[in-house]
Write a protein that holds these residues in place. Structure first.
Motif, PDB file in Angstrom:
ATOM      1  N   PRO A 407     -57.882 -76.561  21.507  1.00 43.15           N
ATOM      2  CA  PRO A 407     -58.645 -77.452  22.392  1.00 43.15           C
ATOM      3  C   PRO A 407     -60.115 -77.505  22.007  1.00 43.15           C
ATOM      4  O   PRO A 407     -60.799 -78.468  22.320  1.00 43.15           O
ATOM      5  CB  PRO A 407     -58.458 -76.816  23.767  1.00 43.15           C
ATOM      6  CG  PRO A 407     -58.148 -75.396  23.504  1.00 43.15           C
ATOM      7  CD  PRO A 407     -57.394 -75.369  22.200  1.00 43.15           C
ATOM      8  N   LEU A 411     -61.288 -82.484  20.968  1.00 37.59           N
ATOM      9  CA  LEU A 411     -62.077 -83.567  21.559  1.00 37.59           C
ATOM     10  C   LEU A 411     -63.264 -83.875  20.654  1.00 37.59           C
ATOM     11  O   LEU A 411     -63.850 -82.977  20.045  1.00 37.59           O
ATOM     12  CB  LEU A 411     -62.566 -83.162  22.954  1.00 37.59           C
ATOM     13  CG  LEU A 411     -61.474 -83.064  24.022  1.00 37.59           C
ATOM     14  CD1 LEU A 411     -61.998 -82.355  25.264  1.00 37.59           C
ATOM     15  CD2 LEU A 411     -60.964 -84.439  24.399  1.00 37.59           C
ATOM     16  N   VAL A 417     -66.664 -86.875  27.500  1.00 36.29           N
ATOM     17  CA  VAL A 417     -65.254 -86.621  27.804  1.00 36.29           C
ATOM     18  C   VAL A 417     -64.643 -87.806  28.549  1.00 36.29           C
ATOM     19  O   VAL A 417     -63.546 -88.274  28.219  1.00 36.29           O
ATOM     20  CB  VAL A 417     -65.119 -85.320  28.618  1.00 36.29           C
ATOM     21  CG1 VAL A 417     -63.678 -85.138  29.074  1.00 36.29           C
ATOM     22  CG2 VAL A 417     -65.563 -84.134  27.779  1.00 36.29           C
ATOM     23  N   PRO A 460     -67.820 -82.568  25.244  1.00 35.19           N
ATOM     24  CA  PRO A 460     -66.815 -81.501  25.195  1.00 35.19           C
ATOM     25  C   PRO A 460     -67.412 -80.107  25.086  1.00 35.19           C
ATOM     26  O   PRO A 460     -66.863 -79.151  25.645  1.00 35.19           O
ATOM     27  CB  PRO A 460     -65.996 -81.833  23.948  1.00 35.19           C
ATOM     28  CG  PRO A 460     -66.175 -83.280  23.740  1.00 35.19           C
ATOM     29  CD  PRO A 460     -67.532 -83.623  24.262  1.00 35.19           C
ATOM     30  N   GLN A 461     -68.542 -79.987  24.366  1.00 28.72           N
ATOM     31  CA  GLN A 461     -69.069 -78.635  24.166  1.00 28.72           C
ATOM     32  C   GLN A 461     -69.646 -78.039  25.448  1.00 28.72           C
ATOM     33  O   GLN A 461     -69.968 -76.860  25.497  1.00 28.72           O
ATOM     34  CB  GLN A 461     -70.098 -78.586  23.033  1.00 28.72           C
ATOM     35  CG  GLN A 461     -71.143 -79.667  23.005  1.00 28.72           C
ATOM     36  CD  GLN A 461     -70.597 -80.980  22.457  1.00 28.72           C
ATOM     37  OE1 GLN A 461     -69.433 -81.062  22.100  1.00 28.72           O
ATOM     38  NE2 GLN A 461     -71.416 -82.008  22.427  1.00 28.72           N
ATOM     39  N   PHE A 463     -67.769 -78.009  28.050  1.00 30.04           N
ATOM     40  CA  PHE A 463     -66.538 -77.565  28.706  1.00 30.04           C
ATOM     41  C   PHE A 463     -66.103 -76.225  28.124  1.00 30.04           C
ATOM     42  O   PHE A 463     -66.334 -75.952  26.946  1.00 30.04           O
ATOM     43  CB  PHE A 463     -65.402 -78.575  28.435  1.00 30.04           C
ATOM     44  CG  PHE A 463     -65.415 -79.794  29.317  1.00 30.04           C
ATOM     45  CD1 PHE A 463     -66.584 -80.461  29.605  1.00 30.04           C
ATOM     46  CD2 PHE A 463     -64.232 -80.274  29.847  1.00 30.04           C
ATOM     47  CE1 PHE A 463     -66.582 -81.592  30.397  1.00 30.04           C
ATOM     48  CE2 PHE A 463     -64.218 -81.408  30.648  1.00 30.04           C
ATOM     49  CZ  PHE A 463     -65.395 -82.067  30.925  1.00 30.04           C
ATOM     50  N   ARG A 468     -61.168 -77.879  28.367  1.00 30.99           N
ATOM     51  CA  ARG A 468     -60.930 -78.888  27.336  1.00 30.99           C
ATOM     52  C   ARG A 468     -59.440 -79.177  27.219  1.00 30.99           C
ATOM     53  O   ARG A 468     -59.043 -80.330  27.109  1.00 30.99           O
ATOM     54  CB  ARG A 468     -61.451 -78.403  25.976  1.00 30.99           C
ATOM     55  CG  ARG A 468     -62.948 -78.384  25.924  1.00 30.99           C
ATOM     56  CD  ARG A 468     -63.387 -78.083  24.515  1.00 30.99           C
ATOM     57  NE  ARG A 468     -64.683 -77.414  24.569  1.00 30.99           N
ATOM     58  CZ  ARG A 468     -65.414 -77.125  23.513  1.00 30.99           C
ATOM     59  NH1 ARG A 468     -64.963 -77.430  22.321  1.00 30.99           N
ATOM     60  NH2 ARG A 468     -66.572 -76.532  23.627  1.00 30.99           N
ATOM     61  N   GLN A 469     -58.632 -78.102  27.227  1.00 33.84           N
ATOM     62  CA  GLN A 469     -57.205 -78.329  27.086  1.00 33.84           C
ATOM     63  C   GLN A 469     -56.685 -79.115  28.289  1.00 33.84           C
ATOM     64  O   GLN A 469     -55.829 -79.981  28.150  1.00 33.84           O
ATOM     65  CB  GLN A 469     -56.468 -76.990  26.924  1.00 33.84           C
ATOM     66  CG  GLN A 469     -55.054 -77.099  26.387  1.00 33.84           C
ATOM     67  CD  GLN A 469     -54.978 -77.716  25.000  1.00 33.84           C
ATOM     68  OE1 GLN A 469     -55.441 -78.839  24.770  1.00 33.84           O
ATOM     69  NE2 GLN A 469     -54.382 -77.005  24.062  1.00 33.84           N
TER      70      GLN A 469
ATOM     71  N   TYR B 224     -60.280 -83.627  16.099  1.00 36.95           N
ATOM     72  CA  TYR B 224     -60.487 -84.693  17.084  1.00 36.95           C
ATOM     73  C   TYR B 224     -60.122 -86.058  16.531  1.00 36.95           C
ATOM     74  O   TYR B 224     -59.832 -86.982  17.297  1.00 36.95           O
ATOM     75  CB  TYR B 224     -61.920 -84.675  17.642  1.00 36.95           C
ATOM     76  CG  TYR B 224     -63.019 -84.730  16.622  1.00 36.95           C
ATOM     77  CD1 TYR B 224     -63.718 -83.577  16.284  1.00 36.95           C
ATOM     78  CD2 TYR B 224     -63.390 -85.910  16.017  1.00 36.95           C
ATOM     79  CE1 TYR B 224     -64.739 -83.603  15.364  1.00 36.95           C
ATOM     80  CE2 TYR B 224     -64.414 -85.951  15.093  1.00 36.95           C
ATOM     81  CZ  TYR B 224     -65.089 -84.789  14.770  1.00 36.95           C
ATOM     82  OH  TYR B 224     -66.102 -84.834  13.858  1.00 36.95           O
TER      83      TYR B 224
END
Lengths: 648, 328
Positions: A407, A411, A417, A460-461, A463, A468-469, B224
């Motif tokens: 995960p 992303l 997100v 995403p970073q 999270f 994320r998953q 990704y």
């Protein structure tokens, strides 16, 4: 980076095609620099007023210049001076730069940071610009230009030296030498210099090429070599005004500069890449071989029209192939199974057994140059292989959700997100950005991400891994997935987070009546979550059994060995952990007969020649084995060869 | 992150972009001060008497003294320094020794030509390198089309190794001397900018295209991107929305360096094509020892380099807000 490796970097550069070609050029340039001034001095300086600015002729291969001197001879003679000046400037740059770059290590923390900041500032200025302004200080002419170009190249040497010096100074062996009471200058000569010498020499080689070009530039501007002396730049300066009459007078020195510059640059670069000064990341593809020749297997049979009550996924004869010189390699071979709505099915096997490529084959994500085909590949009753590209994308985009292993990298780090979820709605449902974002927030909420409106605007970073998953699962739920492919969805997550992710998958399965294919090497996770388990070995399904029979009712020796290798499922914890001896088969050279026979305790002659097909087994599943365990009373396979010869 | 602001001022953390902006502008201020100091120091670093050097050995001492007074070289060192800083801030850079014209006027007249070719060349670099590098990456990913890869590597390798001024000479030979389709030198309408811009842009475009291709290949291999493909997005979105921003960070970082060296290249290219830019002003002023003009040009070139780096850093933060979080 010992002196041994230093030799190997240059020798290694010679073995690369570019390095070898550059080395040949370097030797040629050096020979010309040595020989030409001696042999051609007369021809280069003989003034011939009768033959001024003549074109190409038999006596003057590249014509003559404004004073009737031979252009070719002058270009060759100029090699020595051009080279000498470039080497001298590089030497000045190296010494000054190394001293400057070592300063931050030698000085204290604050003074060091100041010097370091100055180096960073200077590096931003192009060398040629620095050199021009330095020439103003040192004066126009050879001496001034050498100093200017040398000092102008110092910042990049300093920038390069700085981390090197710091890492060497803080290394264990220098600390050890200090502890042993080795004197400072001995530390420098014995320990520090040998370790920074190689990368610095490589950089200096490249820098000679740049210095050649810079010197040509300065002399061309009239700031460098002054007539009657001449280097390539000075020849360019005097040849350019006559370019209409004899273009060779301007072009020849230009070409000479490029050849010499390229020779130094490319040789340095070749040595740099051998020494690993710059390591490039490469795209790694499994079984990357030669060009893909013709696809030598074609889907057989005609697709059925999806019947009512059909399984969510029907896979019949799925094969994934990669081309190789010895013919296609098939890491997934003739895999067939159905998945029903509202059910979690596990797909287990050792790594390399073809689990992930099976999922990739279903989702149309097999990496190039691999190809996947099947006799039948139906999602919700729709045969995917016969659909036109756009339609297939729409069906897969809405009907199939994929959850990948890692995960942290699944992303896109450059996009918010929410937007990454929303685009599914925009692309596949024609929703407006606003409506799609609203659904994205709902889905983030559904996968139990708190404050979903705020989280949707984050990257995403921001999270955690578990979040994320969950976001990836939420992304899959943006459509109406009939099938969720979860490829090692919990690997790398901690136990509490694993449970959340698995709960979400189970919930999606029951609430949305989706079929879930849970790919995992973790048998215990599969056993608790799945209703049915598919076991893969060597690219084929070797057993298909209800999850409840996994512990006691597995018929295939490989399945039993897998189960025995899981510590918390093996009954006797006092026994050492059982492992499966031997190695999984290489898809490029699959064993004859049953792929498991080289590792199987029950194997006999037939196992090595004939491959068993998948047949109904007593547990209610299917098994491909000549010697399946028929009832619960038999001995475990690890017991040895006792089971050999049991009739199939 | 501190997007939710707490009421107590003591607890307030500046958003990352603001902290980045403050840090970056402080660095710019220090750099500018260093630049002005270096330009000031230049005239004092010249061995001997710069005015005597400029006017020649035969000039009468009275003339040298008058010139020294005019340049303010007779005043105490710190006064000169403050006056120079004041001049640099207010745009009074003194007068040229040889033409007696204000340096600011001289530079202002010449700057547009330089900005035009540098700007056009940079746009050309981006317009060529980004699509070329990305499409070659898309075409050759995972070892597809090895011949395309070979041709691309060869062509960009050649252009990357020819310095701009030598390419300029070659272009003059081919297009102006042999084919006679484009003007050789001087400023005579848009056609006269074609060759200088091509000479300036070809090398950096080749270098950048190689970097863009390598970066795109790296990005295409990221997990990704597999996610994006699994979402069955159209190729347009996969490349432009998902790959491009991740390619841009490295590309922009490099394009700052490229643009700076492109600026340096204008000096030589202007000389080859006899364009009335600040480059030709510089190459005239250095041998004439017209130090006030050289000092002014040092400020302009240095200021442009600092500006380029500032703009590039700002663009990186806009394209990729993560980079503001990294302490640099």
């Amino acid at each position: 980076m010992t002196p041994d490796r230093q030799r190997s970097a240059w020798a290694g550069a010679l073995r690369t095609p570019t390095g070898a070609a550059a080395a040949v050029l370097l030797v040629l340039v050096a020979l010309v620099a040595i020989v030409a001034p001696v042999a051609l001095h007369g021809a280069a300086s003989r003034v011939d007023v009768a033959a001024v600015n003549k074109g190409v002729s038999a006596s003057h291969w590249l014509g003559t210049d404004g004073l009737g001197r031979d252009v070719l001879a002058r270009t060759l003679v100029a090699t020595r001076l051009s080279l000498e000046l470039a080497l001298l400037a590089t030497a000045i740059g190296t010494v000054t730069g190394v001293a400057l770059g070592a300063l931050p290590t030698v000085l204290g923390r604050n003074a060091g940071r100041l010097v370091s900041g100055l180096i960073n500032l200077l590096v931003a200025f192009p060398g040629l610009l620095l050199a021009i302004f330095l020439v103003v200080i040192f004066g126009v002419g050879e001496r001034g230009a050498v100093l200017a170009i040398g000092l102008a190249s110092a910042p990049s040497f300093a920038r390069f030296t700085e981390p090197l010096a710091a890492s060497v100074a803080h290394s264990d062996y220098v600390a050890a030498a200090r502890l042993l009471g080795v004197r400072r200058h001995r530390i420098t000569t014995r320990h520090v210099l040998p370790n920074v010498a190689e990368p610095l020499l490589i950089l200096a080689t490249i820098a000679v090429g740049s210095a050649l070009l810079a010197f040509a530039g300065l002399s061309f501007l009239g700031f460098g070599v002054q007539p009657p002396a001449y280097d390539w730049g000075q020849m360019l300066n005097s040849g350019l005004p006559d370019i209409y009459i004899n273009p060779a007078a301007a072009l020849a020195p230009g070409i000479a500069v490029v050849i010499a510059g390229v020779a130094f640059n490319f040789f340095g670069e070749a040595a740099a890449s051998v020494a690993g000064v710059r390591v490039e990341q490469k795209w790694i593809v499994p079984h990357r071989r030669a060009d893909l020749t013709a696809r030598d297997g074609q889907p057989a049979g005609t697709p059925d029209v999806g019947a009512a009550g059909a399984p969510v996924l029907r896979v019949d004869g799925l094969t994934v192939a990669f081309p190789s010189p010895a013919g296609p390699v098939t890491p997934v071979t003739d895999v067939s199974f159905d998945l029903d709505a509202g059910q979690i099915t596990g797909l287990v096997g050792e790594s390399g057994s073809g689990k992930s490529l099976t999922a990739a084959g279903i989702g149309g994500l097999v990496p190039h140059p691999g190809t996947a085909w099947a006799r039948r590949l139906e999602l919700a009753g729709i045969e995917l292989q016969q659909l036109p590209e756009a339609r297939r994308k729409a069906v897969l985009g809405t009907g199939l959700a994929t959850v990948f292993q890692d995960p942290m990298s699944a992303l896109n780090p450059a996009l918010r997100v929410g937007g990454q979820l929303a685009e599914v709605g925009e692309v596949h449902y024609g929703m407006t950005r606003r409506a799609a974002l609203k659904r994205a927030v709902e889905r983030l909420h559904a996968v139990r991400i708190s404050a979903p409106e705020r989280r949707a605007r984050q990257y995403p970073q921001e999270f955690s891994g578990g979040m994320r998953q969950r976001a990836v699962i939420g992304m899959g739920l943006m459509g109406e997935p009939a099938l969720i492919l979860a490829d090692e969805p919990t690997t790398g997550l901690d136990v509490a987070v694993q449970r959340q992710v698995l709960d979400l998958l189970r919930q999606a399965c029951t609430d949305r009546r989706a079929a879930v294919l849970l790919i995992s090497h973790d048998i215990s996770v599969v056993a608790t979550l799945a209703r049915r388990v598919l076991v893969m070995y060597g690219g084929r399904i070797v057993e298909d059994l209800p999850a409840r029979s996994l512990l006691a009712g597995a018929a295939h020796p490989y399945t039993r060995a897998l189960v025995a290798s899981v510590p918390d499922m093996a009954a006797d914890r006092g026994q050492p952990l059982a492992t499966i001896p031997g190695r999984p088969p290489d898809p490029a050279a699959p064993p004859s007969g049953c792929a498991f026979h080289p590792r199987c305790p029950l194997a006999d002659a037939r196992c090595g020649t004939e491959r068993p097909s998948l047949e109904p087994s007593p547990s209610g599943g299917r098994v491909a084995c000549w010697h399946p365990r028929l009832s619960a009373g038999h001995k475990a396979p690890a017991a040895g060869s006792a089971g050999k010869g049991v009739p199939g | 992150m501190a997007t939710v602001q707490l009421p107590t001022a003591a607890r307030w953390h500046a958003p990352p972009w603001l902290r980045f902006a403050v840090r970056r502008l402080a660095r710019l201020a220090v750099s500018l001060l260093l630049l002005v100091s270096a330009a000031f120091a230049m005239i004092h670093a010249i061995p001997g008497d710069p005015v005597r050097a400029a006017l020649g050995l035969t000039a009468p001492q009275s003339l040298v003294n008058a010139e020294r007074r005019e340049l303010g070289l007779d005043r105490p060192f710190w006064q000169q320094y403050l006056a120079f800083i004041h001049g640099a801030v207010t745009g009074h850079l003194g007068t040229s020794i040889s033409t007696k014209l204000p340096v600011t006027t001289l530079i202002a007249d010449r700057l547009p030509a330089t900005m035009k070719i540098a700007g056009l060349a940079f746009v050309t670099v981006l317009v060529v390198a980004l699509p070329l590098g990305m499409s070659v990456a898309a075409l050759t990913r995972n070892g597809r089309r090895p011949r395309t890869e070979l041709v691309f590597g060869g062509v960009t390798g050649v252009f990357a190794s020819i310095p701009d001024f030598l390419l300029g000479v070659a272009l003059v030979f081919v297009f102006a001397v042999t084919l006679k389709v484009l003007p050789v030198a001087g400023d005579s309408g848009p056609a006269s900018f074609v060759l200088p811009v091509v000479a300036l842009a070809a090398g950096p475009a080749a270098v950048l295209a190689r970097i863009v291709r390598a970066e795109t290949l790296r990005v295409l291999g990221e997990d990704y991107m597999r996610t994006a493909r699994a979402k069955q997005l159209p190729a347009r979105l996969i490349y432009l929305r998902h790959a491009l921003p991740n390619v841009m960070t490295a590309t922009l970082t490099l394009s700052g360096l490229l643009l700076s060296s492109l600026l340096a290249g204008t000096v030589l290219v202007e000389t080859i094509f006899a364009l009335p830019g600040i480059g030709t002003l510089l190459t005239q002023s250095v041998p004439n020892k017209d130090y006030p003009v050289v000092q002014g040009l040092a400020l302009v070139y240095g200021g442009l380099v600092l500006l380029i780096n500032l703009v590039v850093d700002a663009l990186i933060v806009i394209v990729d807000p993560r980079s503001a979080l990294r302490d640099r």
